[in-house]
Design a protein around this motif. Structure first.
Motif, PDB file in Angstrom:
ATOM      1  N   VAL A   1       0.830  -1.207   0.000  1.00 49.38           N
ATOM      2  CA  VAL A   1       0.000   0.000   0.000  1.00 49.38           C
ATOM      3  C   VAL A   1       0.864   1.255   0.000  1.00 49.38           C
ATOM      4  O   VAL A   1       0.652   2.181  -0.792  1.00 49.38           O
ATOM      5  CB  VAL A   1      -0.948   0.000   1.221  1.00 49.38           C
ATOM      6  N   ASN A   2       1.870   1.298   0.888  1.00 48.60           N
ATOM      7  CA  ASN A   2       2.619   2.532   1.107  1.00 48.60           C
ATOM      8  C   ASN A   2       3.711   2.776   0.076  1.00 48.60           C
ATOM      9  O   ASN A   2       3.981   3.923  -0.287  1.00 48.60           O
ATOM     10  CB  ASN A   2       3.276   2.503   2.498  1.00 48.60           C
ATOM     11  N   LEU A   3       4.353   1.715  -0.377  1.00 47.66           N
ATOM     12  CA  LEU A   3       5.510   1.870  -1.255  1.00 47.66           C
ATOM     13  C   LEU A   3       5.209   1.486  -2.696  1.00 47.66           C
ATOM     14  O   LEU A   3       5.834   1.996  -3.625  1.00 47.66           O
ATOM     15  CB  LEU A   3       6.664   1.014  -0.724  1.00 47.66           C
ATOM     16  N   MET A   4       4.240   0.593  -2.883  1.00 46.51           N
ATOM     17  CA  MET A   4       3.992   0.053  -4.224  1.00 46.51           C
ATOM     18  C   MET A   4       2.621   0.442  -4.776  1.00 46.51           C
ATOM     19  O   MET A   4       2.137  -0.134  -5.746  1.00 46.51           O
ATOM     20  CB  MET A   4       4.154  -1.472  -4.182  1.00 46.51           C
ATOM     21  N   LYS A   5       1.969   1.399  -4.090  1.00 40.78           N
ATOM     22  CA  LYS A   5       0.739   2.035  -4.583  1.00 40.78           C
ATOM     23  C   LYS A   5      -0.396   1.038  -4.850  1.00 40.78           C
ATOM     24  O   LYS A   5      -1.089   1.119  -5.870  1.00 40.78           O
ATOM     25  CB  LYS A   5       1.024   2.846  -5.853  1.00 40.78           C
ATOM     26  N   ALA A   6      -0.596   0.113  -3.916  1.00 45.08           N
ATOM     27  CA  ALA A   6      -1.678  -0.862  -4.087  1.00 45.08           C
ATOM     28  C   ALA A   6      -3.051  -0.205  -4.040  1.00 45.08           C
ATOM     29  O   ALA A   6      -4.045  -0.803  -4.471  1.00 45.08           O
ATOM     30  CB  ALA A   6      -1.589  -1.937  -2.999  1.00 45.08           C
ATOM     31  N   ASN A   7      -3.133   1.020  -3.513  1.00 40.77           N
ATOM     32  CA  ASN A   7      -4.416   1.732  -3.493  1.00 40.77           C
ATOM     33  C   ASN A   7      -4.785   2.281  -4.873  1.00 40.77           C
ATOM     34  O   ASN A   7      -5.895   2.763  -5.074  1.00 40.77           O
ATOM     35  CB  ASN A   7      -4.383   2.872  -2.466  1.00 40.77           C
ATOM     36  N   ASP A   8      -3.860   2.199  -5.821  1.00 39.12           N
ATOM     37  CA  ASP A   8      -4.123   2.615  -7.201  1.00 39.12           C
ATOM     38  C   ASP A   8      -4.644   1.399  -7.971  1.00 39.12           C
ATOM     39  O   ASP A   8      -3.968   0.367  -8.046  1.00 39.12           O
ATOM     40  CB  ASP A   8      -2.833   3.129  -7.840  1.00 39.12           C
ATOM     41  N   PRO A   9      -5.837   1.481  -8.563  1.00 39.24           N
ATOM     42  CA  PRO A   9      -6.396   0.332  -9.302  1.00 39.24           C
ATOM     43  C   PRO A   9      -5.487  -0.164 -10.426  1.00 39.24           C
ATOM     44  O   PRO A   9      -5.586  -1.321 -10.843  1.00 39.24           O
ATOM     45  CB  PRO A   9      -7.708   0.886  -9.873  1.00 39.24           C
ATOM     46  N   LEU A  10      -4.590   0.710 -10.931  1.00 37.92           N
ATOM     47  CA  LEU A  10      -3.698   0.324 -12.021  1.00 37.92           C
ATOM     48  C   LEU A  10      -2.356  -0.216 -11.522  1.00 37.92           C
ATOM     49  O   LEU A  10      -1.455  -0.474 -12.315  1.00 37.92           O
ATOM     50  CB  LEU A  10      -3.460   1.523 -12.936  1.00 37.92           C
ATOM     51  N   SER A  11      -2.238  -0.413 -10.213  1.00 39.57           N
ATOM     52  CA  SER A  11      -0.993  -0.899  -9.637  1.00 39.57           C
ATOM     53  C   SER A  11      -0.637  -2.285 -10.176  1.00 39.57           C
ATOM     54  O   SER A  11      -1.508  -3.125 -10.423  1.00 39.57           O
ATOM     55  CB  SER A  11      -1.108  -0.963  -8.113  1.00 39.57           C
ATOM     56  N   ASP A  12       0.668  -2.527 -10.323  1.00 40.56           N
ATOM     57  CA  ASP A  12       1.132  -3.852 -10.740  1.00 40.56           C
ATOM     58  C   ASP A  12       1.109  -4.852  -9.591  1.00 40.56           C
ATOM     59  O   ASP A  12       1.230  -6.057  -9.811  1.00 40.56           O
ATOM     60  CB  ASP A  12       2.568  -3.766 -11.289  1.00 40.56           C
ATOM     61  N   THR A  13       0.986  -4.376  -8.382  1.00 35.50           N
ATOM     62  CA  THR A  13       0.997  -5.256  -7.210  1.00 35.50           C
ATOM     63  C   THR A  13      -0.202  -4.956  -6.305  1.00 35.50           C
ATOM     64  O   THR A  13      -0.040  -4.524  -5.169  1.00 35.50           O
ATOM     65  CB  THR A  13       2.300  -5.095  -6.408  1.00 35.50           C
ATOM     66  N   PRO A  14      -1.410  -5.154  -6.798  1.00 37.72           N
ATOM     67  CA  PRO A  14      -2.596  -4.840  -5.979  1.00 37.72           C
ATOM     68  C   PRO A  14      -2.766  -5.828  -4.835  1.00 37.72           C
ATOM     69  O   PRO A  14      -2.243  -6.943  -4.864  1.00 37.72           O
ATOM     70  CB  PRO A  14      -3.745  -4.977  -6.983  1.00 37.72           C
ATOM     71  N   VAL A  15      -3.485  -5.400  -3.805  1.00 39.04           N
ATOM     72  CA  VAL A  15      -3.875  -6.323  -2.744  1.00 39.04           C
ATOM     73  C   VAL A  15      -5.296  -6.798  -3.015  1.00 39.04           C
ATOM     74  O   VAL A  15      -6.019  -6.233  -3.837  1.00 39.04           O
ATOM     75  CB  VAL A  15      -3.793  -5.660  -1.352  1.00 39.04           C
TER      76      VAL A  15
END
Length: 452
Positions: A255-269
């Protein structure tokens, strides 16, 4: 005069749906009103409660006088990260706990005033005259490492910080959410240290890219290990390998470093409807509040003791409750339940009751015989602690570590090896930002004493 000046914050019905900072900080008028509450005690009990020894009455006096820049300079003399500490330090158990005003009311809001002073001026540390003959290597750019580096730079030493991640800041970047500690705040503090002469090398894993011995072979006169405690702990119960189970370390880093809160993230949660967070510390609060902001319809914190024993800061617990987090106390997971596709579907728990106090001084939780609970969930986050990564241990065989994988040091941070020092979570296991900073500063002063 017996109560702190309130600090503005986002209303919980708004804050629960965004990652913007919740606590908004004092205005100049509010800071002036709070500074007047300081009695300027001659014996300065608050200073004794500060791990880095900030001259608290002195900086507050300058805020009273309207000289915010001078206040910030005083703080910076011993605190390398004042805007960070003003936000995340547990002042209520340290400096503010010893404040004389706390005896008959509320303490002076020391943390809020520190934040005000540090973010309302441009600190712009001046480049020191660096002694390149005494180069110091610092492993890790978290609170301990940055505090050590900043202290040494102020004393004129040439310091290089080696950071494993692609951004400096350590746990301040990957562990603490934006709504509690904006990344821009960390970036500004790091840049101020760089202006003071600290060199930071990222994407360098000590123990893999280089070893501790390599650093000495490269000419460094001393090494400080401030590599933190990034290895997550689990409960070793059935079902922890199911899809949808995270360590808080992984969840918060995404969430904090890899932008998982962004729907376009490559590393979503995982897109969870009902998240359960296991634990009762600040990390558990951070994970729960992040899960809520990521769209979970319900978030439960499951904790084996009662609310009174919960180790998180009161402020963080209050914010979590205001935002709608549910607390399931006296409840301890014994099994994570999965469906036919190996996805989490629930968590089976023992109901607990409190017995006699344990070594921590808190009442020990014991199983209430015959009583269990099952919680429906599709995501479980384990926030029960962490320990140091063993990479340095495995590649520095002559360095002593204890049974928990922590570096062994004396009271000044010196290890069994000459000129190898350590501090922060790498020595104590997971603790607070300011405790790590205190250890980094103490080690820096000892290094300077040995090298002078």
């Amino acid at each position: 005069m017996n109560k702190k000046t309130p600090m503005p914050q986002q209303p919980p019905e708004l804050s629960r749906s965004n990652f913007d900072e919740v606590a908004l900080g004092y205005t100049p008028e509010q800071a002036a009103a709070e500074a007047v509450r300081c009695l300027g005690c001659k014996n300065r009990p608050c200073v004794a409660g500060c791990p880095v020894g900030v001259a608290i009455p002195e900086f507050i006096k300058e805020i009273k006088n309207g000289d915010t820049a001078k206040a910030a300079e005083i703080i910076k003399e011993t605190n390398a990260l004042p805007a960070v500490c003003g936000r995340v330090c547990p002042q209520e158990t340290q400096c503010e706990k010893l404040c004389v005003r706390a005896k008959n009311g509320e303490s002076v809001a020391i943390g809020r005033l520190e934040r005000f002073a540090s973010e309302n001026v441009t600190l712009n540390s001046q480049l020191s005259t660096l002694n390149s003959d005494n180069r110091i290597a610092v492993i890790g750019s978290g609170p301990a490492g940055l505090s050590c580096a900043g202290t040494l730079a102020r004393l004129g030493y040439a310091v290089t910080v080696f950071e494993a991640f692609h951004k400096p800041g350590g746990v301040l970047i990957y562990g603490i959410p934006e709504f509690r500690l904006p990344k821009e705040t960390v970036r500004r503090e790091v840049e101020d240290l760089e202006r003071a002469g600290v060199k930071i090398i990222t994407n360098c894993v000590i123990g893999r890219t280089l070893t501790v011995d390599d650093l000495f072979n490269d000419g460094y006169k001393a090494v400080f290990i401030g590599s933190g405690a990034g290895l997550p702990m689990f409960m070793n119960i059935p079902g922890e390998n199911l899809n949808g189970v995270y360590s808080a370390n992984e969840f918060l880093t995404r969430v904090n470093l890899m932008k998982a809160n962004d729907p376009l993230s490559d590393t979503p949660v995982r897109n969870s409807k009902h998240t359960v967070v296991v634990g009762g510390g600040n990390v558990a609060m951070d994970a729960a509040r992040c899960a809520l902001r990521l769209g979970a319809e319900r978030v439960d914190i499951v904790y084996r003791r009662s609310m009174d024993e919960m180790p998180a800061r009161r402020e963080e617990i209050e914010h979590a409750a205001e935002e709608g987090i549910n607390f399931r106390v006296l409840t301890n997971p014994k099994e994570i339940l999965g469906d036919a596709d190996f996805n989490v579907r629930g968590i089976g728990c023992d109901v607990m009751e409190l017995g006699e106090p344990d070594a921590s001084g808190r009442r020990r939780p014991v199983v209430k015989e015959g009583e269990t609970a099952e919680i429906e969930t599709d995501c479980v986050i384990m926030a029960i602690g962490s320990s140091p990564n063993p990479i340095i241990k495995d590649t520095t065989p002559d360095l002593l570590f204890n049974g928990r994988g922590c570096v062994e040091t004396d009271s000044n941070g010196l290890t069994n090896r000459p000129f190898v020092y350590a501090g922060g979570d790498a020595v104590t296991g997971a603790a607070t930002v300011i405790q790590a900073m205190g250890a980094g500063r103490a080690a820096a002063l000892e290094i300077a004493k040995k090298l002078c």
